[in-house]
Design a protein around this motif. Sequence first.
Motif, PDB file in Angstrom:
ATOM      1  N   SER A  62      -4.560  -4.654  -9.379  1.00  0.00           N
ATOM      2  CA  SER A  62      -3.593  -3.959  -8.511  1.00  0.00           C
ATOM      3  C   SER A  62      -4.262  -2.817  -7.757  1.00  0.00           C
ATOM      4  O   SER A  62      -3.814  -2.432  -6.682  1.00  0.00           O
ATOM      5  CB  SER A  62      -2.413  -3.445  -9.339  1.00  0.00           C
ATOM      6  OG  SER A  62      -2.828  -2.314 -10.095  1.00  0.00           O
ATOM      7  N   ILE A  63      -5.329  -2.267  -8.312  1.00  0.00           N
ATOM      8  CA  ILE A  63      -6.050  -1.186  -7.607  1.00  0.00           C
ATOM      9  C   ILE A  63      -6.905  -1.790  -6.492  1.00  0.00           C
ATOM     10  O   ILE A  63      -6.842  -1.377  -5.341  1.00  0.00           O
ATOM     11  CB  ILE A  63      -6.915  -0.365  -8.600  1.00  0.00           C
ATOM     12  CG1 ILE A  63      -6.003   0.354  -9.602  1.00  0.00           C
ATOM     13  CG2 ILE A  63      -7.798   0.634  -7.848  1.00  0.00           C
ATOM     14  CD1 ILE A  63      -6.731   1.056 -10.745  1.00  0.00           C
ATOM     15  N   LEU A  64      -7.710  -2.803  -6.862  1.00  0.00           N
ATOM     16  CA  LEU A  64      -8.626  -3.377  -5.869  1.00  0.00           C
ATOM     17  C   LEU A  64      -7.886  -4.110  -4.752  1.00  0.00           C
ATOM     18  O   LEU A  64      -8.371  -4.193  -3.630  1.00  0.00           O
ATOM     19  CB  LEU A  64      -9.599  -4.346  -6.555  1.00  0.00           C
ATOM     20  CG  LEU A  64     -10.671  -3.704  -7.423  1.00  0.00           C
ATOM     21  CD1 LEU A  64     -11.444  -4.775  -8.194  1.00  0.00           C
ATOM     22  CD2 LEU A  64     -11.644  -2.885  -6.570  1.00  0.00           C
ATOM     23  N   MET A  65      -6.715  -4.665  -5.107  1.00  0.00           N
ATOM     24  CA  MET A  65      -6.017  -5.475  -4.093  1.00  0.00           C
ATOM     25  C   MET A  65      -4.750  -4.815  -3.569  1.00  0.00           C
ATOM     26  O   MET A  65      -3.855  -5.497  -3.082  1.00  0.00           O
ATOM     27  CB  MET A  65      -5.734  -6.859  -4.669  1.00  0.00           C
ATOM     28  CG  MET A  65      -7.014  -7.665  -4.808  1.00  0.00           C
ATOM     29  SD  MET A  65      -6.733  -9.365  -5.247  1.00  0.00           S
ATOM     30  CE  MET A  65      -6.493  -9.229  -7.005  1.00  0.00           C
ATOM     31  N   ASN A  66      -4.690  -3.498  -3.652  1.00  0.00           N
ATOM     32  CA  ASN A  66      -3.565  -2.786  -3.039  1.00  0.00           C
ATOM     33  C   ASN A  66      -3.745  -2.897  -1.517  1.00  0.00           C
ATOM     34  O   ASN A  66      -4.592  -2.242  -0.914  1.00  0.00           O
ATOM     35  CB  ASN A  66      -3.576  -1.313  -3.480  1.00  0.00           C
ATOM     36  CG  ASN A  66      -2.452  -0.515  -2.857  1.00  0.00           C
ATOM     37  OD1 ASN A  66      -1.984  -0.825  -1.757  1.00  0.00           O
ATOM     38  ND2 ASN A  66      -2.030   0.521  -3.555  1.00  0.00           N
ATOM     39  N   LYS A  67      -2.938  -3.761  -0.923  1.00  0.00           N
ATOM     40  CA  LYS A  67      -3.118  -4.072   0.503  1.00  0.00           C
ATOM     41  C   LYS A  67      -2.956  -2.851   1.395  1.00  0.00           C
ATOM     42  O   LYS A  67      -3.590  -2.737   2.448  1.00  0.00           O
ATOM     43  CB  LYS A  67      -2.109  -5.145   0.926  1.00  0.00           C
ATOM     44  CG  LYS A  67      -2.374  -6.488   0.282  1.00  0.00           C
ATOM     45  CD  LYS A  67      -1.806  -7.615   1.134  1.00  0.00           C
ATOM     46  CE  LYS A  67      -2.341  -8.964   0.738  1.00  0.00           C
ATOM     47  NZ  LYS A  67      -1.828  -9.506  -0.510  1.00  0.00           N
ATOM     48  N   GLU A  68      -2.095  -1.918   0.955  1.00  0.00           N
ATOM     49  CA  GLU A  68      -1.864  -0.739   1.802  1.00  0.00           C
ATOM     50  C   GLU A  68      -3.089   0.194   1.786  1.00  0.00           C
ATOM     51  O   GLU A  68      -3.385   0.847   2.784  1.00  0.00           O
ATOM     52  CB  GLU A  68      -0.607  -0.002   1.347  1.00  0.00           C
ATOM     53  CG  GLU A  68       0.645  -0.849   1.535  1.00  0.00           C
ATOM     54  CD  GLU A  68       1.914  -0.128   1.128  1.00  0.00           C
ATOM     55  OE1 GLU A  68       2.343   0.780   1.851  1.00  0.00           O
ATOM     56  OE2 GLU A  68       2.462  -0.466   0.062  1.00  0.00           O
ATOM     57  N   VAL A  69      -3.773   0.252   0.670  1.00  0.00           N
ATOM     58  CA  VAL A  69      -5.004   1.068   0.618  1.00  0.00           C
ATOM     59  C   VAL A  69      -6.093   0.383   1.437  1.00  0.00           C
ATOM     60  O   VAL A  69      -6.822   1.037   2.204  1.00  0.00           O
ATOM     61  CB  VAL A  69      -5.504   1.263  -0.834  1.00  0.00           C
ATOM     62  CG1 VAL A  69      -6.738   2.150  -0.850  1.00  0.00           C
ATOM     63  CG2 VAL A  69      -4.433   1.882  -1.675  1.00  0.00           C
ATOM     64  N   ILE A  70      -6.196  -0.935   1.253  1.00  0.00           N
ATOM     65  CA  ILE A  70      -7.216  -1.684   1.998  1.00  0.00           C
ATOM     66  C   ILE A  70      -7.002  -1.498   3.504  1.00  0.00           C
ATOM     67  O   ILE A  70      -7.953  -1.313   4.265  1.00  0.00           O
ATOM     68  CB  ILE A  70      -7.187  -3.183   1.596  1.00  0.00           C
ATOM     69  CG1 ILE A  70      -7.651  -3.335   0.148  1.00  0.00           C
ATOM     70  CG2 ILE A  70      -8.061  -4.008   2.533  1.00  0.00           C
ATOM     71  CD1 ILE A  70      -7.529  -4.739  -0.423  1.00  0.00           C
ATOM     72  N   ALA A  71      -5.725  -1.496   3.928  1.00  0.00           N
ATOM     73  CA  ALA A  71      -5.436  -1.341   5.365  1.00  0.00           C
ATOM     74  C   ALA A  71      -5.925   0.017   5.877  1.00  0.00           C
ATOM     75  O   ALA A  71      -6.373   0.138   7.021  1.00  0.00           O
ATOM     76  CB  ALA A  71      -3.939  -1.502   5.607  1.00  0.00           C
ATOM     77  N   ILE A  72      -5.864   1.031   5.023  1.00  0.00           N
ATOM     78  CA  ILE A  72      -6.365   2.358   5.431  1.00  0.00           C
ATOM     79  C   ILE A  72      -7.871   2.288   5.628  1.00  0.00           C
ATOM     80  O   ILE A  72      -8.426   2.765   6.616  1.00  0.00           O
ATOM     81  CB  ILE A  72      -5.989   3.426   4.378  1.00  0.00           C
ATOM     82  CG1 ILE A  72      -4.469   3.626   4.371  1.00  0.00           C
ATOM     83  CG2 ILE A  72      -6.706   4.752   4.646  1.00  0.00           C
ATOM     84  CD1 ILE A  72      -3.958   4.493   3.226  1.00  0.00           C
TER      85      ILE A  72
END
Length: 507
Positions: free
Chosen positions: A406-416
């Motif tokens: 859930s940390i590595l694939m948090n899409k909203e963080v990745i989008a940042i």
Amino acid sequence: MQLTWNSTCRAGMLALACAGLVFCLAPAALTAGAQSFSGRWAAAGRTLHNGEQDKSILELKQDGDKLTGTMTSLGFTTTVKGTVSGTHFELFGSWNDTKPFVKGELMNGELHGSVFGNHAWIAKPATPADELPKLPYIQPPPLQPVPYNGLAKTPPMGWNSWNLFADRVDDATVRTMADAMVSSGMRDAGYIYVNIDDTWEGVRDANGVLGTNSKFPDMKALSDYVHSKGLKIGIYSSPGPRTCGSYPASYGHEEQDAKLFAGWGIDYLKYDWCSAATIYKDSDLQPVYQKMGAALQATGRPIVYSLCEYGRGSVEKWGPQVGGNLWRTTDDIRDEWTSMIDNIEKQVPTAPYAGPGHWNDPDMLEVGNGHMSDDEYRTHMSLWALTAAPLLAGNDVRKMSDTTASILMNKEVIAIDQDSLGKQASPVKNGNFETWVKPLADGSVAVGVVNLASSSAQASIKASDLHLKGIKSARNIWTHSDVKFVGDTYSATVPSHGILLLKVSGK
Ligand code: GLA
């Protein structure tokens, strides 16, 4: 007066040259009964995966129960220090002064020990025959900008073997990791590159072609396999004669190796300075990196070029000119809070130089490797995203926990992280809080407040500090929920070493 090895002296003796006369001295280590550690020692350590033996020359000086000196191998020269108790000794490398890399006993004029308790290590008084070959300086090419290869428009994402597997990476690990990148959803979340770090190398054949070692029986077949999964594959080398792990590297074979990598279907090269420091000066960094940048481009294959020289020589100022898509800004990360925070803070001055196609790299992710708390890993992931850092997972993707996923694939963080504007946030410190603000392409901002304290605390984000004209919406990126500012402010409790991460849009 000079102290040297000299062929007029018996093997193992030191020559003292004065006014044209040579006096032969036995080093203290050879003096019967002296039981001294002082002297020049030829050490043989582990056998590498390519069948070669790791050799080094130690120059030690004993002062009571203290040892100081240097250790030189083909790969590097480093200072060492150590302790002596009777015949027992412990030696520490400059990279870690808390854990000895070798422990052992002085027996019959030889040092017998083991490296990290794993493999035998023997050092005998050095003879001239033990001296390591002096490799010549190869004049690097004149400076000439390498054109942008059009890659890495957003920070590269993928997985790299080093942080967890180090020299244990092999063909099966890479294949099963590629499988897991697909089945876990990592590939679809954007983690495309599967990068083999150091220790894949074999030896060069009579034509100078670098082979793989027994851990990687067929690199082309492995690359085809990784590609068949909709992923890309990366590899590792050094501009020096040896990699940091003492394996053969690209010194004098740059064009040949670039062609070899392209022929295998390689899509990403990490090029690690390591032993280049024994041949070149820091003033050669730029042309030496340019040489491989140009060689990669000459292959005609699109290959992401990752410079790894730990931020030497202000690499952020010339990385793009040598064809670099990213460059390390710091020493190696460790799976510890202090190391992670140090690395991200150290690269703050490089912020103006990040942008599409060329990124500052505070080193690979440690998320999921077990020595930080989940809050710390969320902070790690958030800070890498806020600073537009490459996201190269370094954990065992085949068996990661739901929290790690859930940390590595948090899409909203990745989008940042992947935001097309490509801005690198810089921090503002206020007591134990550190606030990082990253402007995003759609006019909104990502803001992260890190709690550096050892207990939880109330953090506040002020709209006026974000340079937005009123707040239209705000979203907590870790709780995946919309939040409301009260007047100018949003406040929340942040756990020790945790982060409050919001995406805020103005009116
Ligand atoms: C250096 C690099 C690491 C890793 C090792 C491999 O320490 O900084 O990231 O590549 O070499 O030997």
